[in-house]
Design a protein around this motif. Structure first.
Motif, PDB file in Angstrom:
ATOM      1  N   SER A 715       0.834  -1.206   0.000  1.00  0.00           N
ATOM      2  CA  SER A 715       0.000   0.000   0.000  1.00  0.00           C
ATOM      3  C   SER A 715       0.867   1.253   0.000  1.00  0.00           C
ATOM      4  CB  SER A 715      -0.930   0.010   1.220  1.00  0.00           C
ATOM      5  OG  SER A 715      -1.841  -1.048   1.176  1.00  0.00           O
ATOM      6  N   ARG A 716       1.920   1.240   0.808  1.00  0.00           N
ATOM      7  CA  ARG A 716       2.814   2.408   0.856  1.00  0.00           C
ATOM      8  C   ARG A 716       3.513   2.618  -0.482  1.00  0.00           C
ATOM      9  NH1 ARG A 716       3.906   0.281   6.048  1.00  0.00           N
ATOM     10  NH2 ARG A 716       5.821  -0.722   5.294  1.00  0.00           N
ATOM     11  N   THR A 719       1.216   4.269  -2.910  1.00  0.00           N
ATOM     12  CA  THR A 719       1.060   5.696  -2.587  1.00  0.00           C
ATOM     13  C   THR A 719       2.290   6.489  -3.016  1.00  0.00           C
ATOM     14  OG1 THR A 719      -0.357   5.136  -0.714  1.00  0.00           O
ATOM     15  CG2 THR A 719       0.630   7.338  -0.724  1.00  0.00           C
ATOM     16  N   GLU A 720       3.467   5.947  -2.722  1.00  0.00           N
ATOM     17  CA  GLU A 720       4.717   6.628  -3.085  1.00  0.00           C
ATOM     18  C   GLU A 720       4.822   6.853  -4.588  1.00  0.00           C
ATOM     19  OE1 GLU A 720       7.696   4.091  -1.516  1.00  0.00           O
ATOM     20  OE2 GLU A 720       7.231   4.546   0.598  1.00  0.00           O
ATOM     21  N   SER A 724      -2.488   5.542  -6.452  1.00  0.00           N
ATOM     22  CA  SER A 724      -3.609   5.143  -5.604  1.00  0.00           C
ATOM     23  C   SER A 724      -4.925   5.036  -6.362  1.00  0.00           C
ATOM     24  CB  SER A 724      -3.769   6.132  -4.443  1.00  0.00           C
ATOM     25  OG  SER A 724      -2.623   6.105  -3.619  1.00  0.00           O
TER      26      SER A 724
END
Length: 837
Positions: A715-716, A719-720, A724
């Protein structure tokens, strides 16, 4: 001052219960190392509820037999105050003693008594020793559906099955019990190695008493506070209600209401209404003052009361089968028959029952008044006689003598005693693992559907679980397959288990074959789980658990196989959050490979990889291959469901936005993958590759179906990379096929795989496939189908671009031919067939 346990915090209560269990296991282990005393008989009835049922009849028969005066008798009683009369009766008898369930005396008797007699089940820790003789009498001919016939999870009947398979003798009152209850409902056909005695029920002998015996029973009832005053007895004897024998419903309120109402509608100058509750619910009625003068004490055996009963009123209780031998009238009060029959099911329709069947007390009173004036209705009498012939033909008052002859005197000539029915099918036992929703479980379910059940008697075993996802998967097991749920824990002392755990920690499980103490520990566990059952083939299909991999090596006389679903050496090295979580456990499993006849990888290429990487553990000829099977009809049915419905959160009812977007007419081109979010799947590479594709083709999207330890990390990363809105992590999906079918291209990015079933599932759904190259990739796809690319970010990105250009080859997938070939490989791999050519 001691604090009552029930007021202590939950954590403390759990710890105390854990210590008590540990203490009980230690006591049991201690006495299991002591000799068995052939002159001691242990009796248990309804978990210690009283000196009752068939065990009581056999006990009294042995006490009266001159040739068994040397025997010592141990009775299990949970509450001596509830059984005061029998305690007083034998208070001065040195040959009879009483123990409480779970006490030290109980475990001593369970471990060392030469004979064990039970009408239900011993606890899950029980494992019969070879020197013991176990007679399970059960507690009645069933009207209610039993065992697997109910359709409940296997865990519900797990301890019953264990006890039956451990018994040397099972008692049957009639042929119906042999064929329906034992062989069919509990699936003992073929695997039970003890014998079934069909000679009637010892407890029913009490009903063949003379006038003096009947008067004695009446005197005992009056002494218990039941005012008979010369009146005839109407006995209301309903069964227990609820979904668990251990936790029955408290229906005392409605029972007493029915009794009181009935008393107002019949001639109470001629009849008295007595209530005999089932033993497991007696506690609810015994503590209520309304039952005084109406409730038969639990310690007075039911069949003794039946000998003095003039009319029996029951519902679904097996008591009515017992009462048939008297020839006296029976009536059935069944206000809840729709609900009850719907849940439990019944073996015969109410129209077949030997008496009037009514739903209300008022209707019951009408029928009882007819019986009081004229006797049983003519139309009922014919059915009654037929039922007597079918279910009570062996009842003549001497069943106890016959049982004692067979079990204790070893006399068999002229008696109906023998094995269960068997056929010529070979037997297979398969450990299918934890049955969580994953690839191994799907492969196991497909295999169980495809095995030829006309040639093989198949059983599966899995750990006990109450998790809904697991129970859902267990419910998908082919109904032709016998299910064992492993309940309870291993016997043995804490020192023995400490030695075992130290060896497991070191990654060496070989002690089970060269250390006599450890070998006995595992032999005992096999017996605890499967009794005296024998299987031709024992398979650890899961292949990852130390316990199961060891236990399968203790299957007596079986040809043994273990499945290797992956590059097992690579799996052992797999790093999750800086830890090699499977290293020790898999190293231990590897040390067991030399004990197996066949090490079965799920593709030829994978077999070669495993043979090379694990050559220190087993010779190369043991490494064979058998492809996993697919269930195309199931996949295609699931794929047709609306993806929004399939993805709806079952707890909130919320439809995720991505599911709605996926079905929109303007939906972007969607890449999809499915699998556990763990390191070997390398979803991070897929995400980075998709990022490169998406920058050039913003009308694309990636859906990742699955859950696992890397969810937050992935998930991170999404996002990075600012993706998303373009990449969806769906989490676990009950129906991933609907999501896959609504997508455009399937993508796989694993570092290594066994045989990725998800690729075959994608082909069944006519999805183009792009996969990176891994060790067994050559066996993953049919020749000329899909696109295999280098296992790099750029390679996978190029594969996705190739799909966008229409350059990924596709072809129809012949799943029937594939499965036929896979099954031939399976039979060869486990040693039941020779390879073609």
């Amino acid at each position: 001052m001691a604090i009552p346990l029930h007021t202590a915090p939950a954590r403390v209560r759990r710890q105390v219960r854990r210590l008590l269990r540990a203490s009980a296991y230690e006591v049991y282990a201690f006495w299991r190392r002591r000799p068995v005393d052939p002159d001691v008989v242990l009796y248990e009835s309804f978990g210690g509820n009283g000196m009752l049922c068939n065990p009581e009849a056999i006990f009294r028969g042995l006490r009266a037999a001159p040739d068994f005066g040397h025997l010592k008798h141990v009775w299990v009683l949970s509450d001596k105050s509830d059984n005061a009369s029998v305690v007083r009766e034998f208070a001065s008898d040195a040959a009879v003693r009483f123990v409480s369930p779970g006490s030290q005396g109980y475990y001593r008797a369970l471990a060392t008594s030469g004979y064990l007699v039970n009408n239900a089940t011993f606890p899950t820790e029980f494992s019969k020793r070879p020197q013991q003789v176990y007679l399970n009498t059960w507690h009645g001919t069933p009207l209610k559906r039993m065992g697997y016939d109910i359709g409940d999870p296997a865990s519900r009947v797990a301890n019953v099955i264990r006890n039956f398979l451990s018994a040397d003798y099972l008692l049957a009152a009639n042929r119906f019990m042999v064929e329906q209850m034992y062989e069919k409902a509990h699936l003992l056909r073929n695997i039970y190695r003890g014998e079934i005695i069909e000679e009637g029920y010892p407890r029913i002998d009490a009903q063949f008493t003379d006038v003096a015996g009947v008067n004695s029973v009446r005197d005992r009832l009056e002494a218990a506070g039941l005012p008979l005053t010369g009146r005839k007895i109407i006995l209301y004897a309903p069964t227990w209600k609820g979904e668990s024998f251990a936790r029955p419903n408290d229906d005392a309120e409605e029972l007493i209401r029915r009794v009181i109402e009935l008393e107002t509608l019949i001639d109470t100058s001629q009849y008295v209404v007595l209530l005999k509750t089932h033993q497991v619910v007696h506690q609810f009625a015994a503590r209520r003052k309304e039952f005084r003068g109406r409730l038969v004490p639990n310690e007075i055996p039911t069949n003794s009361v039946l000998s003095a009963t003039d009319i029996l009123v029951t519902d679904y209780s097996s008591t009515f089968f017992d009462f048939l031998s008297t020839g006296r009238p029976i009536a059935f009060l069944t206000p809840d028959i729709d609900d009850y029959a719907g849940y439990r099911g019944l073996y015969m329709e109410p129209e077949e029952w030997p008496g009037p069947v009514v739903r209300t007390v008022a209707e019951l009173a009408v029928e009882l008044n007819v019986i009081a004036r004229s006797g049983q209705r003519i139309e009922v009498a014919e059915g009654y006689a037929a039922m007597q012939e079918k279910y009570a033909a062996h009842e003549d008052g001497h069943a106890t003598d016959r049982i004692i002859d067979i079990v204790f005197r070893g006399k068999r000539a002229g008696y109906r005693v023998g094995p269960v029915a068997r056929d010529d099918r070979r037997s297979i036992l398969i450990n299918v693992g934890g049955m969580t929703p994953n690839g191994i479980t799907s492969s196991a379910l497909n295999l169980l559907n495809a095995i030829d059940h006309s040639k093989f008697d198949v059983s599966v075993v899995f750990p006990y679980s109450r998790r809904p996802r697991v129970l859902e998967k267990q419910a998908e097991i082919n109904p032709a397959v016998r299910q064992f749920a492993r309940v309870g824990g291993m016997s043995g002392s804490k020192i023995t288990h400490a030695v075992r755990r130290v060896a497991w920690f070191r990654g060496d499980l070989s002690a089970h074959e060269h250390d006599p103490v450890q070998e006995r520990l595992w032999d005992d566990e096999w017996t605890r789980c499967f009794g005296s059952s024998r299987f031709d083939f024992a398979i650890d299909f899961s292949g990852y658990g130390q316990l199961w991999a060891t236990l399968m090596l203790h299957a007596p006389g079986a040809e043994r196989s273990i499945w290797l679903h992956n590059d097992m050496a690579a799996d052992a090295q797999r790093n999750v959050h800086g830890k090699r979580r499977q290293f020790r456990s898999l190293t231990g499993v590897f040390s067991l490979y030399r004990g197996y006849d066949h090490l079965v990888s799920v593709s030829p290429a994978l077999a070669a990889i495993n043979a090379h990487a694990l050559d220190e553990y087993a010779s190369v000829e043991k490494f064979v291959a058998a492809k996993n099977l697919v269930n195309a009809p199931h996949i295609l049915r699931a794929a047709k469901l609306d993806v929004r419905q399939a993805a709806t959160d079952i707890t909130t009812g919320v439809v995720p936005g991505w599911a709605t977007d996926l079905t929109a007419a303007s939906a972007p081109t969607t890449f999809v993958t499915a699998g556990r979010l763990s390191p070997e799947k390398n979803h991070a590479r897929m995400i980075r590759a998709f990022a490169a594709v998406h920058s050039d083709h913003p009308e694309t999207r990636l859906i990742i179906v699955g859950d696992g330890p890397l969810y937050e990390q992935l998930s991170r990363l999404i996002t990075e990379l600012g993706l998303s809105t373009a990449i969806v992590l769906t989490g676990h999906q009950h129906n991933p096929y609907a999501v896959m079918a609504a997508s455009d291209c399937f993508v796989l990015s694993s570092d290594y795989e066994g045989q990725p079933m998800v690729l075959l599932e994608a082909l069944i759904l006519d999805l183009p496939v792009v996969t990176v190259a891994f060790g067994s990739a050559g066996d993953a796809l049919p020749t000329g189908v899909g696109l295999t690319v280098p296992a790099t970010d750029d390679g996978l990105a190029d594969g996705m671009r190739a799909f966008l250009r229409g350059e990924v080859p596709t072809a129809p997938f012949d799943n029937a031919a594939y499965n036929q070939d896979a099954m031939e490989q399976f039979y060869v791999a486990i040693g039941t067939a020779q390879p073609r050519g």
